[in-house]
Structure formats: C-alpha cells, structure tokens
Design a protein around this motif. Sequence first.
Motif, PDB file in Angstrom:
ATOM      1  N   LEU A 190       0.814  -1.185   0.046  1.00  0.00           N
ATOM      2  CA  LEU A 190       0.008   0.025  -0.158  1.00  0.00           C
ATOM      3  C   LEU A 190       0.985   1.043   0.077  1.00  0.00           C
ATOM      4  CD1 LEU A 190      -2.624  -1.009   2.625  1.00  0.00           C
ATOM      5  CD2 LEU A 190      -2.937  -0.994   0.215  1.00  0.00           C
ATOM      6  N   GLN A 191       0.380   2.532  -0.746  1.00  0.00           N
ATOM      7  CA  GLN A 191       0.983   3.732  -0.518  1.00  0.00           C
ATOM      8  C   GLN A 191       0.021   4.610  -0.137  1.00  0.00           C
ATOM      9  OE1 GLN A 191       2.357   4.523  -4.590  1.00  0.00           O
ATOM     10  NE2 GLN A 191       3.808   6.187  -3.818  1.00  0.00           N
ATOM     11  N   LEU A 192       0.596   5.492   0.624  1.00  0.00           N
ATOM     12  CA  LEU A 192      -0.046   7.041   0.991  1.00  0.00           C
ATOM     13  C   LEU A 192       0.291   8.128   0.273  1.00  0.00           C
ATOM     14  CD1 LEU A 192      -0.054   4.937   3.657  1.00  0.00           C
ATOM     15  CD2 LEU A 192      -0.315   7.046   4.920  1.00  0.00           C
TER      16      LEU A 192
ATOM     17  N   TYR B 187       0.184  13.103   4.838  1.00  0.00           N
ATOM     18  CA  TYR B 187      -0.445  11.537   5.272  1.00  0.00           C
ATOM     19  C   TYR B 187       1.156  10.715   5.338  1.00  0.00           C
ATOM     20  CZ  TYR B 187      -4.956  12.465   3.106  1.00  0.00           C
ATOM     21  OH  TYR B 187      -6.269  12.996   2.877  1.00  0.00           O
ATOM     22  N   ARG B 188       1.245  10.246   6.504  1.00  0.00           N
ATOM     23  CA  ARG B 188       2.427   9.586   6.994  1.00  0.00           C
ATOM     24  C   ARG B 188       1.713   8.263   7.753  1.00  0.00           C
ATOM     25  NH1 ARG B 188       3.968  14.600   7.969  1.00  0.00           N
ATOM     26  NH2 ARG B 188       5.657  15.394   6.918  1.00  0.00           N
ATOM     27  N   VAL B 189       2.877   7.327   7.747  1.00  0.00           N
ATOM     28  CA  VAL B 189       2.466   6.086   8.621  1.00  0.00           C
ATOM     29  C   VAL B 189       3.842   5.763   9.508  1.00  0.00           C
ATOM     30  CG1 VAL B 189       3.315   4.629   6.627  1.00  0.00           C
ATOM     31  CG2 VAL B 189       1.989   3.423   8.409  1.00  0.00           C
ATOM     32  N   ALA B 190       3.768   5.280  10.299  1.00  0.00           N
ATOM     33  CA  ALA B 190       4.807   5.015  11.430  1.00  0.00           C
ATOM     34  C   ALA B 190       4.533   3.813  12.249  1.00  0.00           C
ATOM     35  CB  ALA B 190       5.233   6.153  12.234  1.00  0.00           C
ATOM     36  N   ASN B 191       5.528   3.095  12.698  1.00  0.00           N
ATOM     37  CA  ASN B 191       5.235   1.954  13.514  1.00  0.00           C
ATOM     38  C   ASN B 191       4.931   2.503  14.868  1.00  0.00           C
ATOM     39  OD1 ASN B 191       6.270  -0.185  12.069  1.00  0.00           O
ATOM     40  ND2 ASN B 191       8.315   0.598  12.189  1.00  0.00           N
ATOM     41  N   HIS B 192       4.067   1.492  15.557  1.00  0.00           N
ATOM     42  CA  HIS B 192       3.389   1.671  16.944  1.00  0.00           C
ATOM     43  C   HIS B 192       3.520   0.534  17.668  1.00  0.00           C
ATOM     44  CE1 HIS B 192       0.160   2.920  19.609  1.00  0.00           C
ATOM     45  NE2 HIS B 192       0.727   4.000  19.362  1.00  0.00           N
ATOM     46  N   PRO B 193       3.596   0.602  18.902  1.00  0.00           N
ATOM     47  CA  PRO B 193       3.605  -0.542  19.825  1.00  0.00           C
ATOM     48  C   PRO B 193       2.395  -1.632  19.481  1.00  0.00           C
ATOM     49  CG  PRO B 193       4.335   1.303  21.022  1.00  0.00           C
ATOM     50  CD  PRO B 193       3.663   1.893  19.795  1.00  0.00           C
TER      51      PRO B 193
ATOM     52  N   ILE C  76       3.008  -6.514   9.320  1.00  0.00           N
ATOM     53  CA  ILE C  76       2.882  -5.079   8.611  1.00  0.00           C
ATOM     54  C   ILE C  76       4.247  -4.659   8.797  1.00  0.00           C
ATOM     55  CG2 ILE C  76       1.700  -2.989   8.664  1.00  0.00           C
ATOM     56  CD1 ILE C  76      -0.806  -4.746   9.903  1.00  0.00           C
ATOM     57  N   THR C  77       4.911  -4.111   7.827  1.00  0.00           N
ATOM     58  CA  THR C  77       6.257  -3.353   8.105  1.00  0.00           C
ATOM     59  C   THR C  77       5.812  -2.104   7.173  1.00  0.00           C
ATOM     60  OG1 THR C  77       7.091  -4.379   5.892  1.00  0.00           O
ATOM     61  CG2 THR C  77       7.833  -5.515   7.934  1.00  0.00           C
ATOM     62  N   VAL C  78       6.634  -0.994   7.628  1.00  0.00           N
ATOM     63  CA  VAL C  78       6.618   0.059   7.032  1.00  0.00           C
ATOM     64  C   VAL C  78       7.811   0.758   6.399  1.00  0.00           C
ATOM     65  CG1 VAL C  78       6.520   2.850   7.632  1.00  0.00           C
ATOM     66  CG2 VAL C  78       4.887   0.698   8.960  1.00  0.00           C
ATOM     67  N   GLU C  79       7.832   1.028   5.292  1.00  0.00           N
ATOM     68  CA  GLU C  79       8.950   1.672   4.624  1.00  0.00           C
ATOM     69  C   GLU C  79       8.906   3.103   4.348  1.00  0.00           C
ATOM     70  OE1 GLU C  79      10.710   1.242  -0.086  1.00  0.00           O
ATOM     71  OE2 GLU C  79       9.845  -0.397   1.088  1.00  0.00           O
TER      72      GLU C  79
ATOM     73  N   ILE D 184       2.415  -5.702   3.805  1.00  0.00           N
ATOM     74  CA  ILE D 184       1.635  -6.643   4.436  1.00  0.00           C
ATOM     75  C   ILE D 184       1.855  -7.898   3.933  1.00  0.00           C
ATOM     76  CG2 ILE D 184      -0.705  -7.311   5.148  1.00  0.00           C
ATOM     77  CD1 ILE D 184      -1.646  -4.306   4.241  1.00  0.00           C
ATOM     78  N   SER D 185       2.288  -9.028   4.829  1.00  0.00           N
ATOM     79  CA  SER D 185       2.824 -10.295   4.227  1.00  0.00           C
ATOM     80  C   SER D 185       2.227 -11.352   5.341  1.00  0.00           C
ATOM     81  CB  SER D 185       4.112 -10.397   4.090  1.00  0.00           C
ATOM     82  OG  SER D 185       4.811 -10.121   5.219  1.00  0.00           O
ATOM     83  N   GLY D 186       1.896 -12.556   4.773  1.00  0.00           N
ATOM     84  CA  GLY D 186       1.508 -13.424   5.509  1.00  0.00           C
ATOM     85  C   GLY D 186       1.361 -14.779   4.680  1.00  0.00           C
ATOM     86  N   ILE D 187       0.741 -15.783   5.329  1.00  0.00           N
ATOM     87  CA  ILE D 187       0.722 -17.194   4.500  1.00  0.00           C
ATOM     88  C   ILE D 187      -0.867 -17.230   4.009  1.00  0.00           C
ATOM     89  CG2 ILE D 187       2.372 -18.266   5.772  1.00  0.00           C
ATOM     90  CD1 ILE D 187       0.822 -19.866   7.309  1.00  0.00           C
ATOM     91  N   ASP D 188      -1.977 -16.792   4.676  1.00  0.00           N
ATOM     92  CA  ASP D 188      -3.174 -17.015   4.306  1.00  0.00           C
ATOM     93  C   ASP D 188      -3.640 -15.805   3.302  1.00  0.00           C
ATOM     94  OD1 ASP D 188      -5.705 -17.270   4.078  1.00  0.00           O
ATOM     95  OD2 ASP D 188      -6.146 -17.282   6.253  1.00  0.00           O
TER      96      ASP D 188
END
Length: 182
Positions: free
Chosen positions: A87-89, A94-100, A123-126, A133-137
């Motif tokens: 995904l792209q903002l 508009y920003r995205v950051a890691n959160h606990p 979910i990783t932020v670049e 977003i990654s996973g096996i399902d």
Amino acid sequence: MSRIGRKPLYLPDTVKVEKLESSLKFTGPKGTLESVVPAGIKVEQKDNVLNFTRESDVPEVRALHGLARRLAQNCVTGVTDGFEKHLQLLGTGYRVANHPEGISLSLGFSHPVIFKKVAGITITVEGQDKIHISGIDKQLVGQVAANIRELKKPEPYKGKGIRYVDEVVIKKQGKTATKTAA
C-alpha cells in the motif's frame, strides 16, 4: 468439467498434506494452513499430486469444483512462498509510522489512526508512505490490506488517500467556472 478443477495440483517436496474429515491440512516451511473441501468434491492423492473430482453434475457442486482446487492451491503457495500486498499513502501530511500496537496513520484527521496488529500477519513500514503486508493466508492478507485502505480511500479529484501500489485511480474533472454571456 471445470477447467481449474480438473487440473492436477502438484505439491512441492517441502509440503505435507493430511486429509481430515472435510478438509485438507497443508504443512510447509512457513507454517500450517487448512482448506475446506465442500460436500460433493472428492480429493485423491497419488504421490505428490492432488486430483479434485466432483461426485455429481448438480450446479451447486459444479460451482464448488474449481473453488476447492483453487483454495488448496492458495494454501500450498502460502505455506511455501507466502503472500504480500503493498500500500502507498498519497497526500500532503499523510504518513505512516510503527506503533507498539501496530501502525499509526496520519490521514488528515484531528487524531492519528492506530491500526492494530493481526495474528498471522506481518505489517512493515518503509519510509513514511509505504506499507507492506505479508502472511501465509491469502484471504487474511487481502482483508487486512482492504481494511487499511478503507481508512482513507483514494478520492476521485486529487487521488489523495491510501491505495495499492499498482492501483490506477481515475481522476474526475473538477468544476469549471462558467462564462456568462454578455
């Protein structure tokens, strides 16, 4: 016969299949997934090949033939390679950051939006504007991506919002001033 349903499903050596009552359990290097086999669909295994056949030509069973095979294929792909969505903002501020608890999104609201972690999904932020977003399902990865995108869909006039990296947003033409006849 369903074109997808009649194709044999070849299993890699790293994937093990276990037949349960009404489902198939796939175990591979990335984890374990289970695929439901609908009533009326029969699964036969020879060596590392699964064949899906239907017991009757009732329209309800015919509709599920290709679906059962494709769900099993998605499980095999998931436990070997996994699935990803990007995904792209786009938009000023508009920003995205890691959160606990997951990720924090600044989307032009009066407060940051916290999207909480989902079990089985990474979910990783670049940078400040990309989310991976990654996973096996496959279904769960797609649903999480859709839920994040739903927070701020791309608007049709400037294209601001959250979009898939390969998504094309068709922009509408804005209002134009009319000329008065003199």
